[in-house]
Design a protein around this motif. Sequence first.
Motif, short mmCIF file in Angstrom:
data_model
loop_
_atom_site.label_atom_id
_atom_site.label_comp_id
_atom_site.label_asym_id
_atom_site.label_seq_id
_atom_site.Cartn_x
_atom_site.Cartn_y
_atom_site.Cartn_z
N GLY A 172 3.59 -5.37 -3.14
CA GLY A 172 4.65 -4.35 -3.25
C GLY A 172 4.47 -2.94 -4.04
O GLY A 172 3.57 -2.87 -4.71
N PRO A 173 5.27 -2.15 -3.92
CA PRO A 173 5.15 -0.95 -4.54
C PRO A 173 4.85 -1.04 -6.35
O PRO A 173 5.42 -1.95 -7.00
CB PRO A 173 6.42 -0.34 -4.43
CG PRO A 173 7.15 -1.00 -3.33
CD PRO A 173 6.65 -2.43 -3.36
N ALA A 174 4.40 0.09 -6.57
CA ALA A 174 4.28 0.43 -8.17
C ALA A 174 3.84 1.81 -8.24
O ALA A 174 3.79 2.64 -7.27
CB ALA A 174 3.08 -0.61 -8.76
N ALA A 175 3.74 2.27 -9.41
CA ALA A 175 3.48 3.75 -9.74
C ALA A 175 2.03 4.19 -9.54
O ALA A 175 1.16 3.44 -9.45
CB ALA A 175 3.92 4.03 -11.25
N VAL A 176 2.00 5.20 -9.36
CA VAL A 176 0.81 5.99 -8.80
C VAL A 176 -0.12 6.16 -10.21
O VAL A 176 0.34 6.54 -11.21
CB VAL A 176 0.80 7.45 -8.20
CG1 VAL A 176 -0.53 8.06 -8.41
CG2 VAL A 176 1.37 7.27 -6.91
#
Length: 220
Positions: A172-176
């Motif tokens: 799942g999503p996380a920061a760049v």
Amino acid sequence: TITAHTPKTETYNEGEASYTLTVTGPVTTYYKIEDLASVTDGDYIIAYTNENNSYYMGYIESGNKYASAKTGGVFDATAGTVTVQSDYAVTITKLANGHYTLNTVKGYLQSTRQGSMSYTTSPAEWTISFTDGVVSLKPVNKGFGLYCNPSSSRFNTYDKTSSSVYDIILYGPAAVKTDWEPALENMSLTIGENKSVNLGSAHPSNISYQVAPADVASVD
């Protein structure tokens, strides 16, 4: 490409060194998802890992009916993360009826029959469920699901009874990432050498370089 030319002098022989820097990125770190409550609208990586290799789902190339199984992602089994180029993310969106769409930069992912996937401009619906932390992605009203076939280097829809396919992992999503990997300081030129490095979100204009000895070298 940076090329340094050194004309022949009383001290130095004539020579040339070139250095090719390939910029890829930015990259994103994604975290392993093990329950449906953690699946919110956002970008995800579909992957598979075993003790020998790790793969993440690439694109369905022209003429193919499956998505490529790509290598090169940075998998951390301890942290439960994968770091890859965000271009390969699948955008998952939950619909009002409880189903989901899987959208990519190429189009919505669909599979109308086992062993065949394609892109469509119309949102195709999927179900997402978890059993003991293992995710299952299936086209609505179909008995087959999305799995990885590492021996054929592909992701496709299969009947799970096939012995050559394995459960996928959803990240799942996380920061760049914004840091540079690896650092570029003090790299030296070698004639004919090429380099590839991921600069994260750093802009190429921030790259500076110099050649030595300065009195005989020119840079293009």
